[in-house]
Design an enzyme around this catalytic site. Structure first.
Site, PDB file in Angstrom:
ATOM      1  N   SER A 128       0.831  -1.198   0.000  1.00 43.96           N
ATOM      2  CA  SER A 128       0.000   0.000   0.000  1.00 43.96           C
ATOM      3  C   SER A 128       0.875   1.261   0.000  1.00 43.96           C
ATOM      4  O   SER A 128       1.623   1.476  -0.944  1.00 43.96           O
ATOM      5  CB  SER A 128      -0.977  -0.060   1.181  1.00 43.96           C
TER       6      SER A 128
ATOM      7  N   ASP B 126     -10.173  -5.189  -4.228  1.00 48.27           N
ATOM      8  CA  ASP B 126      -9.558  -4.292  -3.247  1.00 48.27           C
ATOM      9  C   ASP B 126     -10.578  -3.212  -2.882  1.00 48.27           C
ATOM     10  O   ASP B 126     -11.051  -2.484  -3.753  1.00 48.27           O
ATOM     11  CB  ASP B 126      -8.302  -3.660  -3.844  1.00 48.27           C
TER      12      ASP B 126
ATOM     13  N   HIS C 106      -7.088  -6.086  -0.535  1.00 50.72           N
ATOM     14  CA  HIS C 106      -5.920  -5.215  -0.421  1.00 50.72           C
ATOM     15  C   HIS C 106      -4.726  -5.968   0.184  1.00 50.72           C
ATOM     16  O   HIS C 106      -3.765  -5.364   0.621  1.00 50.72           O
ATOM     17  CB  HIS C 106      -6.285  -3.991   0.433  1.00 50.72           C
TER      18      HIS C 106
END
Length: 184
Positions: A70, A133, A160
């Site tokens: 991320s 996601d 995610h």
């Protein structure tokens, strides 16, 4: 000696979250030195804190793999714009602030991306993206894939790769890294 740096995401994430401990343990079995520190400013993951921490404290070099999840993937890409590394694995990455105020405040999206620099400053780039996601639209991942010509893996059910779709292991990522470093 090959070294790996694992970078967690923002929102008060930790290096003990999700699959990061698994990956650290498995890479160490391959005689790879692994650093998985707690990054400063975890809520916002501002570039003004994370990039100097990466450069001055962790000191990645041409023998270093950066694995970023991320916001950690965003930091890995920005670092590779101006520094040579061995390669990177970008998990749940994106290239815009997504219209989210915290992402705007991070500072990573203030300047245009230097895609060509990111590619030329490393030998390879692995990317994992989730169709489902909940935070990153898959189109974001596709732009990164197309710009960086990544070795791209798309999941239909891992979200995610953390959080609500918590996953304690990530053998697909381990195998992709092993293939790149010739440790199959």
């Amino acid at each position: 000696m090959t070294r790996a740096i694992l970078i967690h995401g923002n929102g008060n994430s930790k290096p003990t979250d999700n699959w990061l401990p698994y990956l650290k343990k498995e890479l160490e079995k391959l005689n790879i030195k692994v650093d998985a520190p707690q990054f400063p400013d975890t809520e916002l993951a501002r570039s003004s804190y994370w990039l100097p921490f990466l450069e001055n404290e962790l000191k990645p070099d041409e023998n270093t793999i950066i694995v970023g999840h991320s916001s950690g993937a965003i930091a890995a890409m920005r670092y590779a714009e101006t520094h040579r590394i061995l390669g990177s694995a970008l998990i749940g990455t994106y290239y815009t602030d997504l219209g989210i105020e915290a992402e705007k405040l991070s500072g990573y999206f203030d300047l245009p991306w230097k895609w060509e620099n990111i590619k030329k400053n490393q030998k390879w780039i692995i990317q994992f993206a989730g169709v489902n996601d909940p935070w990153i639209p898959i189109e974001e991942a596709h732009v990164v894939r197309d710009q960086l010509k990544t070795d791209y893996y798309e999941s239909k059910d891992q979200g995610h790769f953390g959080g609500d779709y918590y996953k304690e292991t990530f053998p697909e990522l381990l195998e992709a890294i092993k293939k790149k470093i010739g440790k199959l």
